[in-house]
Design a protein around this motif. Structure first.
Motif, PDB file in Angstrom:
ATOM      1  N   VAL A   1       1.004  -1.107  -0.294  1.00 44.70           N
ATOM      2  CA  VAL A   1       0.145   0.303   0.366  1.00 44.70           C
ATOM      3  C   VAL A   1       0.853   1.223  -0.080  1.00 44.70           C
ATOM      4  O   VAL A   1       2.002   1.293   1.151  1.00 44.70           O
ATOM      5  CB  VAL A   1      -0.648  -0.211   1.431  1.00 44.70           C
ATOM      6  CG1 VAL A   1      -1.754   0.974   1.308  1.00 44.70           C
ATOM      7  CG2 VAL A   1      -1.887  -1.149   1.457  1.00 44.70           C
ATOM      8  N   ASN A   2       0.247   2.252  -0.491  1.00 43.17           N
ATOM      9  CA  ASN A   2       1.199   3.181  -0.716  1.00 43.17           C
ATOM     10  C   ASN A   2       1.276   4.132  -0.074  1.00 43.17           C
ATOM     11  O   ASN A   2       0.837   5.683   0.245  1.00 43.17           O
ATOM     12  CB  ASN A   2       1.285   4.189  -2.379  1.00 43.17           C
ATOM     13  CG  ASN A   2       2.059   5.055  -2.975  1.00 43.17           C
ATOM     14  OD1 ASN A   2       3.420   5.162  -2.600  1.00 43.17           O
ATOM     15  ND2 ASN A   2       1.687   6.656  -3.693  1.00 43.17           N
TER      16      ASN A   2
ATOM     17  N   TYR B   1       6.951   1.413   2.798  1.00 51.09           N
ATOM     18  CA  TYR B   1       8.405   1.721   1.244  1.00 51.09           C
ATOM     19  C   TYR B   1       9.290   0.927   2.835  1.00 51.09           C
ATOM     20  O   TYR B   1       9.516   1.021   4.055  1.00 51.09           O
ATOM     21  CB  TYR B   1       8.792   3.003   1.609  1.00 51.09           C
ATOM     22  CG  TYR B   1       7.596   3.542   0.114  1.00 51.09           C
ATOM     23  CD1 TYR B   1       8.080   3.189  -0.802  1.00 51.09           C
ATOM     24  CD2 TYR B   1       6.747   4.030   0.505  1.00 51.09           C
ATOM     25  CE1 TYR B   1       7.272   3.357  -1.905  1.00 51.09           C
ATOM     26  CE2 TYR B   1       5.891   4.606  -0.265  1.00 51.09           C
ATOM     27  CZ  TYR B   1       6.260   4.089  -1.900  1.00 51.09           C
ATOM     28  OH  TYR B   1       5.936   4.564  -3.024  1.00 51.09           O
ATOM     29  N   ASP B   2       9.797   0.298   1.905  1.00 50.36           N
ATOM     30  CA  ASP B   2      11.002  -0.760   2.362  1.00 50.36           C
ATOM     31  C   ASP B   2      12.270   0.967   3.282  1.00 50.36           C
ATOM     32  O   ASP B   2      13.109   0.880   4.078  1.00 50.36           O
ATOM     33  CB  ASP B   2      12.244  -1.539   2.030  1.00 50.36           C
ATOM     34  CG  ASP B   2      10.962  -2.848   2.166  1.00 50.36           C
ATOM     35  OD1 ASP B   2      10.022  -3.316   2.922  1.00 50.36           O
ATOM     36  OD2 ASP B   2      11.083  -3.375   1.210  1.00 50.36           O
ATOM     37  N   THR B   3      12.381   1.146   1.846  1.00 53.54           N
ATOM     38  CA  THR B   3      13.542   2.853   2.255  1.00 53.54           C
ATOM     39  C   THR B   3      13.040   3.754   1.007  1.00 53.54           C
ATOM     40  O   THR B   3      12.069   3.634   0.283  1.00 53.54           O
ATOM     41  CB  THR B   3      14.749   2.409   1.654  1.00 53.54           C
ATOM     42  OG1 THR B   3      14.967   1.837   0.328  1.00 53.54           O
ATOM     43  CG2 THR B   3      15.373   1.480   2.002  1.00 53.54           C
ATOM     44  N   PHE B   4      12.516   5.182   1.722  1.00 53.28           N
ATOM     45  CA  PHE B   4      11.875   6.326   1.362  1.00 53.28           C
ATOM     46  C   PHE B   4      13.005   6.985   0.857  1.00 53.28           C
ATOM     47  O   PHE B   4      13.341   7.428   2.092  1.00 53.28           O
ATOM     48  CB  PHE B   4      10.717   6.090   1.858  1.00 53.28           C
ATOM     49  CG  PHE B   4       9.551   7.074   1.330  1.00 53.28           C
ATOM     50  CD1 PHE B   4       9.114   6.977  -0.299  1.00 53.28           C
ATOM     51  CD2 PHE B   4       9.853   8.248   1.538  1.00 53.28           C
ATOM     52  CE1 PHE B   4       8.150   8.074  -0.841  1.00 53.28           C
ATOM     53  CE2 PHE B   4       8.865  10.090   0.948  1.00 53.28           C
ATOM     54  CZ  PHE B   4       8.285   9.303   0.102  1.00 53.28           C
ATOM     55  N   ASN B   5      13.144   8.091  -0.069  1.00 51.97           N
ATOM     56  CA  ASN B   5      13.560   8.910  -0.503  1.00 51.97           C
ATOM     57  C   ASN B   5      12.853   9.997  -1.103  1.00 51.97           C
ATOM     58  O   ASN B   5      13.221  10.618  -1.591  1.00 51.97           O
ATOM     59  CB  ASN B   5      14.779   8.895  -1.270  1.00 51.97           C
ATOM     60  CG  ASN B   5      15.932   7.686  -1.053  1.00 51.97           C
ATOM     61  OD1 ASN B   5      16.075   7.570   0.485  1.00 51.97           O
ATOM     62  ND2 ASN B   5      16.124   7.114  -1.107  1.00 51.97           N
ATOM     63  N   PRO B   6      12.666  11.297   0.358  1.00 50.95           N
ATOM     64  CA  PRO B   6      11.834  11.971  -0.545  1.00 50.95           C
ATOM     65  C   PRO B   6      12.200  13.240  -0.815  1.00 50.95           C
ATOM     66  O   PRO B   6      13.217  13.420  -0.679  1.00 50.95           O
ATOM     67  CB  PRO B   6      10.754  12.494   0.698  1.00 50.95           C
ATOM     68  CG  PRO B   6      12.134  12.573   2.418  1.00 50.95           C
ATOM     69  CD  PRO B   6      13.034  11.025   1.769  1.00 50.95           C
ATOM     70  N   GLY B   7      11.606  14.323  -1.314  1.00 48.68           N
ATOM     71  CA  GLY B   7      12.545  15.519  -2.192  1.00 48.68           C
ATOM     72  C   GLY B   7      12.840  16.094  -0.693  1.00 48.68           C
ATOM     73  O   GLY B   7      11.091  16.124   0.174  1.00 48.68           O
ATOM     74  N   THR B   8      13.007  17.646  -1.455  1.00 48.42           N
ATOM     75  CA  THR B   8      13.059  18.942  -0.426  1.00 48.42           C
ATOM     76  C   THR B   8      11.716  18.785   0.423  1.00 48.42           C
ATOM     77  O   THR B   8      11.747  19.176   1.093  1.00 48.42           O
ATOM     78  CB  THR B   8      13.755  19.833  -0.649  1.00 48.42           C
ATOM     79  OG1 THR B   8      15.286  19.298  -0.866  1.00 48.42           O
ATOM     80  CG2 THR B   8      14.101  20.601   0.339  1.00 48.42           C
TER      81      THR B   8
ATOM     82  N   GLN C   1       1.086  14.035  -0.721  1.00 52.96           N
ATOM     83  CA  GLN C   1       1.230  13.262  -2.036  1.00 52.96           C
ATOM     84  C   GLN C   1       0.932  12.719  -2.402  1.00 52.96           C
ATOM     85  O   GLN C   1       0.725  11.696  -3.909  1.00 52.96           O
ATOM     86  CB  GLN C   1       2.765  14.206  -2.248  1.00 52.96           C
ATOM     87  CG  GLN C   1       2.678  15.670  -2.634  1.00 52.96           C
ATOM     88  CD  GLN C   1       4.686  15.255  -3.560  1.00 52.96           C
ATOM     89  OE1 GLN C   1       4.954  16.411  -2.381  1.00 52.96           O
ATOM     90  NE2 GLN C   1       4.805  15.022  -4.357  1.00 52.96           N
ATOM     91  N   LEU C   2       0.644  11.556  -1.405  1.00 54.33           N
ATOM     92  CA  LEU C   2       1.098  10.047  -1.661  1.00 54.33           C
ATOM     93  C   LEU C   2      -0.662   9.551  -1.890  1.00 54.33           C
ATOM     94  O   LEU C   2      -1.354   9.272  -1.375  1.00 54.33           O
ATOM     95  CB  LEU C   2       1.461   9.155  -0.236  1.00 54.33           C
ATOM     96  CG  LEU C   2       2.501   8.749   0.132  1.00 54.33           C
ATOM     97  CD1 LEU C   2       3.671   8.517   0.749  1.00 54.33           C
ATOM     98  CD2 LEU C   2       3.256   8.486  -1.237  1.00 54.33           C
ATOM     99  N   ASP C   3      -0.536   8.834  -3.363  1.00 60.69           N
ATOM    100  CA  ASP C   3      -2.427   8.359  -3.910  1.00 60.69           C
ATOM    101  C   ASP C   3      -2.064   6.383  -3.267  1.00 60.69           C
ATOM    102  O   ASP C   3      -1.349   6.516  -3.029  1.00 60.69           O
ATOM    103  CB  ASP C   3      -2.151   8.781  -5.045  1.00 60.69           C
ATOM    104  CG  ASP C   3      -2.076   9.686  -5.950  1.00 60.69           C
ATOM    105  OD1 ASP C   3      -2.825  10.504  -5.759  1.00 60.69           O
ATOM    106  OD2 ASP C   3      -1.833  10.252  -7.062  1.00 60.69           O
ATOM    107  N   PRO C   4      -3.257   6.893  -2.339  1.00 58.55           N
ATOM    108  CA  PRO C   4      -3.983   5.566  -1.330  1.00 58.55           C
ATOM    109  C   PRO C   4      -3.938   4.500  -2.420  1.00 58.55           C
ATOM    110  O   PRO C   4      -4.431   3.579  -3.195  1.00 58.55           O
ATOM    111  CB  PRO C   4      -4.995   6.022  -0.474  1.00 58.55           C
ATOM    112  CG  PRO C   4      -5.828   6.643  -1.253  1.00 58.55           C
ATOM    113  CD  PRO C   4      -4.513   7.816  -2.449  1.00 58.55           C
ATOM    114  N   TYR C   5      -3.482   3.534  -3.643  1.00 57.55           N
ATOM    115  CA  TYR C   5      -3.085   2.913  -3.782  1.00 57.55           C
ATOM    116  C   TYR C   5      -2.373   1.868  -3.477  1.00 57.55           C
ATOM    117  O   TYR C   5      -1.739   1.485  -2.902  1.00 57.55           O
ATOM    118  CB  TYR C   5      -2.656   2.912  -5.470  1.00 57.55           C
ATOM    119  CG  TYR C   5      -1.012   3.148  -6.024  1.00 57.55           C
ATOM    120  CD1 TYR C   5      -0.329   2.081  -5.960  1.00 57.55           C
ATOM    121  CD2 TYR C   5      -0.159   4.106  -5.706  1.00 57.55           C
ATOM    122  CE1 TYR C   5       1.239   2.447  -6.120  1.00 57.55           C
ATOM    123  CE2 TYR C   5       0.669   4.721  -6.071  1.00 57.55           C
ATOM    124  CZ  TYR C   5       2.049   3.785  -6.171  1.00 57.55           C
ATOM    125  OH  TYR C   5       2.644   3.341  -6.262  1.00 57.55           O
TER     126      TYR C   5
END
Length: 575
Positions: A252-253, A258-265, A271-275
């Motif tokens: 699930v988004n 996520y196992d690892t996640f790199n967001p922008g500044t 912004q995460l759509d619930p797909y």
């Protein structure tokens, strides 16, 4: 005779002092004005916005990006960076201090990036103004001597029937008519024309074309600015995450998914759509016919069930290498795969302490895979297992097991077991694919009487000292997914295409100037001369001159042998 060199020097006449500040020639020194703060800023701006500085910054940006390929980058794989610093205690901390593990977000890389952005804007804006004025200006005046042009030609229109008539039955009967007709012909060839002195003795037309060359140059540099802005927007608002998904599991988004996640500044969780994504099946096709590439993978196919929202209808999609799934504004890529043995561990109290698939990391083409299992819920002691998984196990002459095929024809687990504190209760993050055995007591390995653990499919092994048991319940496959969201990817594509188109235009379009002048003879003949000039190098200028000559002859002169004696033409080679 007795004077020394010093005495001789002292006897020479001395130059008089110059209190007035004049030079030895009697001219006063030039008093340079003080540059001042405003002058210094103008000088710095001029240097920054020069084309030479922009090219230097572009080269410097390319050089600055080199460390990003030499050293592991923390946004891509923080665990590798941590291990690199641990393995290099001397150089590692210094490299980290200079942000060489975060090159593309470092202060020095961002400074070069920003200076290049400002420099390009400072180059493009003044040149756009110059180009706009050039578009509104008229072609340059007609030179007095066209014969000095690199390409020069003349054409004599005979009197009477030697001239070719148009559809209306008329022909250029004067120099002014010939010039006006030449202007019409040049317009059709894409020239911008201006007729001059049509009422005088020597009417002429000035023509120019190739303005798209400078436009292509401006488009190229403007598109580069667009690419820089788009990349910056993608870095600010985009994100990238990785997820390992075992057959039958659902992703699930959400951030926790996520196992690892790199967001922008400027990333926001909104912004995460619930797909959601469910891996129904993963199939790998290996080569079974070739003798030289036997066992090499030929195709990877992941059958996924996707839902764009909690209440949306499920849809089945196929995920392949280089064929991502587009869902919720993101792209999901297939970047890896492997086996996940299904394990059940019971502790010393006989309770199930762990049950489920364990991801193993393949190390070679035969899928010899490293496997680590941590069981913090085991009682009375926590348990840990480390070893490798073999899809098709074989024993060599020395009794060592190895993988002979990537397909699971004879799956086997070879493990060592430990008990003690795993260090997971301290709150310090640990790598799930490594097991620190320094603080653990071994239960099984080759150096102990119990030996190592060897498990085939659906087999159970009882741990020594009543510590519990481990069962190999089955086998599943898993996929490694890379989820990326870049809101500026379309803009990058558009600006990159514009930059390429602008570059091609600036390279292949030629800037040319052309003048045509006509004069009348007393016997009724009309003398037409033309000259061509290129701005810069133009190897096709001669070809253009020959094409114009043919056009004028075809338009103004009749064809046939009878006309050959009345026709007189010269080119730049004949003068």
């Amino acid at each position: 005779m007795k004077n020394t060199d010093e005495e001789q020097l002292s006897e020479r006449p001395k130059k008089p002092d110059n209190p007035s500040g004049s030079t030895t020639t009697g001219k006063p020194d030039v008093a340079l004005p003080a540059l001042g703060v405003w002058g210094t800023l103008r000088w710095a701006w001029t240097q920054l916005t020069s084309m030479r500085t922009a090219l230097f910054l572009l080269l410097l940006l390319a050089i600055a990006a080199v460390p990003g390929s030499l050293f592991p980058q923390r946004p891509a794989n923080p665990a590798v960076v941590t291990q690199y610093i641990k393995d290099n205690p001397g150089a590692g901390p210094w490299l980290d201090r200079f942000q060489l593990f975060d090159v593309y977000s470092s202060v020095w890389f961002s400074a070069i990036y920003l200076l290049l952005f400002i420099s390009l804007i400072g180059c493009v804006v003044p040149r756009t103004k110059v180009y706009y004025r050039a578009l509104r200006s008229q072609p340059p005046r007609t030179p007095r001597r066209l014969s000095r042009m690199p390409e020069y030609g003349t054409l004599t229109l005979p009197a009477g029937e030697g001239r070719k008539h148009d559809d209306a039955g008329t022909s250029p009967d004067s120099a002014a008519a010939a010039v006006a007709h030449a202007a019409t012909l040049l317009k059709k060839r894409g020239y911008r024309v201006e007729t001059r002195d049509l009422d005088g003795d020597q009417p002429s037309v000035g023509a120019e074309r190739g303005y798209l060359k400078e436009l292509g140059n401006l488009v190229f540099h403007t598109a580069l600015i667009g690419v820089l802005i788009s990349v910056a927007v993608g870095g600010l608002f985009g994100y990238r995450g990785q997820k390992i998904l075992v057959e039958g599991d659902t992703f699930v988004n959400t951030l926790i998914g996520y196992d690892t996640f790199n967001p922008g500044t400027n990333f926001s969780e909104d912004q995460l759509d619930p797909y959601s994504l469910t891996l129904e099946n993963f199939d790998v096709v290996f080569d079974r016919e070739s003798t030289t590439h036997y066992g090499q993978p030929l195709d990877f196919t992941a059958t996924m069930t996707t839902k764009t929202g909690p209440d949306a209808e499920p849809q089945q999609e196929i995920l392949k290498v280089n064929h991502p799934i587009n869902i919720g504004g993101t792209r999901v890529y297939l970047v890896g795969n492997g086996y996940a043995p299904v394990i059940t561990v019971k502790d010393g109290n006989g309770d199930i302490a762990f049950e489920g698939p364990v991801v193993s990391v393949p190390n070679d083409s035969a899928y010899t895979s490293l496997m680590v299992l941590k069981v913090p819920d085991a009682r009375p002691e926590q348990l840990g297992f480390v070893g490798f998984f073999l899809p098709t196990a074989r024993i060599d002459e020395s009794g060592v097991a190895f993988a002979s095929d990537p397909d699971p024809f004879n799956p086997q687990l070879n493990l060592n077991s430990y008990y003690g504190g795993l260090g997971l209760d301290d709150g310090e993050p640990k790598n799930v694919f490594t097991l620190d055995t320094d603080s653990l007591t071994p239960l099984n390995n080759r150096s102990l009487d119990a030996g190592g653990i060897v498990l085939g499919a659906y087999q159970t092994y009882e741990l020594p000292d009543g510590k519990g048991s481990i069962t190999f319940d089955g086998l599943k496959r898993y996929v490694a997914l890379d989820v990326t969201y870049d809101p500026a990817k379309l803009a990058v594509l558009i600006f990159s295409s514009l930059a390429l188109a602008g570059l091609m235009g600036s390279l292949f379009i030629s800037r040319r100037r052309l003048w045509v002048r006509a004069s009348e003879h007393d016997d009724g003949r009309i003398m037409v001369e033309y000259g061509l000039l290129a701005r810069g190098e133009d190897n096709r200028l001669t070809t253009e001159a020959a094409a114009l000559k043919r056009l004028f002859e075809k338009t103004w002169l009749t064809t046939g042998p009878a006309d050959a004696d009345n026709r007189e033409t010269t080119t730049g080679k004949d003068r």
